[in-house]
Scaffold this motif. Structure first.
Motif, PDB file in Angstrom:
ATOM      1  N   ASP A   8       0.830  -1.203   0.000  1.00 16.61           N
ATOM      2  CA  ASP A   8       0.000   0.000   0.000  1.00 16.61           C
ATOM      3  C   ASP A   8       0.866   1.256   0.000  1.00 16.61           C
ATOM      4  O   ASP A   8       1.981   1.255   0.533  1.00 16.61           O
ATOM      5  CB  ASP A   8      -0.899   0.039   1.236  1.00 16.61           C
ATOM      6  CG  ASP A   8      -1.993  -1.008   1.205  1.00 16.61           C
ATOM      7  OD1 ASP A   8      -2.246  -1.554   0.112  1.00 16.61           O
ATOM      8  OD2 ASP A   8      -2.569  -1.284   2.263  1.00 16.61           O
ATOM      9  N   THR A   9       0.325   2.320  -0.568  1.00 14.65           N
ATOM     10  CA  THR A   9       0.989   3.619  -0.487  1.00 14.65           C
ATOM     11  C   THR A   9       0.699   4.227   0.879  1.00 14.65           C
ATOM     12  O   THR A   9      -0.448   4.262   1.323  1.00 14.65           O
ATOM     13  CB  THR A   9       0.482   4.557  -1.597  1.00 14.65           C
ATOM     14  OG1 THR A   9       0.812   3.987  -2.868  1.00 14.65           O
ATOM     15  CG2 THR A   9       1.130   5.936  -1.487  1.00 14.65           C
ATOM     16  N   GLN A 138       5.662   3.274  -0.906  1.00 17.38           N
ATOM     17  CA  GLN A 138       4.943   2.036  -0.618  1.00 17.38           C
ATOM     18  C   GLN A 138       5.522   1.339   0.611  1.00 17.38           C
ATOM     19  O   GLN A 138       6.733   1.354   0.841  1.00 17.38           O
ATOM     20  CB  GLN A 138       5.009   1.076  -1.805  1.00 17.38           C
ATOM     21  CG  GLN A 138       4.139   1.471  -2.975  1.00 17.38           C
ATOM     22  CD  GLN A 138       4.144   0.415  -4.074  1.00 17.38           C
ATOM     23  OE1 GLN A 138       4.898  -0.552  -4.015  1.00 17.38           O
ATOM     24  NE2 GLN A 138       3.300   0.604  -5.070  1.00 17.38           N
ATOM     25  N   LYS A 140       6.898  -1.632   2.408  1.00 21.99           N
ATOM     26  CA  LYS A 140       7.584  -2.848   1.964  1.00 21.99           C
ATOM     27  C   LYS A 140       7.695  -3.898   3.052  1.00 21.99           C
ATOM     28  O   LYS A 140       7.919  -5.076   2.766  1.00 21.99           O
ATOM     29  CB  LYS A 140       8.984  -2.491   1.450  1.00 21.99           C
ATOM     30  CG  LYS A 140       8.971  -1.628   0.195  1.00 21.99           C
ATOM     31  CD  LYS A 140       8.253  -2.322  -0.946  1.00 21.99           C
ATOM     32  CE  LYS A 140       8.253  -1.481  -2.218  1.00 21.99           C
ATOM     33  NZ  LYS A 140       7.513  -2.147  -3.316  1.00 21.99           N
TER      34      LYS A 140
END
Length: 220
Positions: A8-9, A138, A140
């Motif tokens: 997800d951002t 994002q 990670k």
């Protein structure tokens, strides 16, 4: 609504901090960033954790990685707490910012709410959460610990090194990997491609299946 997770951002939240006003995307900019939350200021486990993160500042700097703490108390409280943190971990300097989230809005957006812990007024508290965010904003990697268990900063460094290596090369890090150990070549890389991509060579594990998928090589 599902919480923030890997891939997800990160939301572009904005808040005051011990280093001034921060907009998250601008802070991350083009760097890897570690964002970590704490249940509250002037609490024992958090004090040890923030001190240890500060003590490892040089290791994060060597990797070009930024740090950003978050706690639900206000900036004045954070600044007073920093005095205790630095005193408890002699020689450390809390150079990274700590964001303030007194209304508990940021921890909701960053999926950092503890499901069980509440303050004396019944308000939710942050979990002991940590996101590693890439330059593309994002998530990670995420680590989530209960309030009673302090994080292992050596493990944070280890997984960070893994992410930095695997983001540049088509490799993965096997169980208990640490810097200096061999890595494994991604299954998406064919044997012919592997010979070109890894001129240093690689070793295939001899498996009963006869399949050539577990291939060890040195970090390129």
């Amino acid at each position: 609504m599902p919480g923030l997770t890997i891939g997800d951002t990160i939301p572009n939240v904005e808040a005051d901090s011990t280093r001034g006003r921060i907009r998250l995307h601008e802070y991350v900019d083009d760097s890897w960033t570690i964002i970590f939350s704490h249940p509250g200021d002037f609490t024992p486990v958090c004090t040890t954790e923030l001190g240890k993160m500060a003590a490892y500042q040089q290791e994060f700097d060597k990797r070009g990685v930024k740090l950003l703490g978050i706690s639900c108390d206000d900036v004045h409280c954070h600044n007073e707490w920093i005095k205790d943190i630095e005193a408890h971990t002699p020689g450390c300097k809390v150079a990274y910012p700590i964001m303030a989230d007194p209304n508990r809005e940021i921890i909701k957006e960053l999926n950092m709410i503890d499901p069980d812990e509440r303050d004396p007024h019944g308000k939710p508290l942050p979990s002991r959460a940590l996101h590693i965010v890439a330059p593309n904003k994002q998530v990670k990697l995420s680590l989530l610990y209960p309030a009673t268990t302090g994080r292992n900063v050596d493990e944070v460094i280890r997984v960070l090194d893994s992410l930095l290596i695997t983001s540049k090369h088509k490799v993965a890090t096997p169980v208990n990997w640490k810097p200096g150990d061999k890595v494994v070549i991604s299954p998406s890389v064919s044997s012919d491609e592997a010979k070109k991509m890894f001129p240093q060579g690689y070793e295939s594990a001899k498996l009963p299946s006869g399949k050539d998928y577990l291939r060890y090589t040195n970090v390129p």
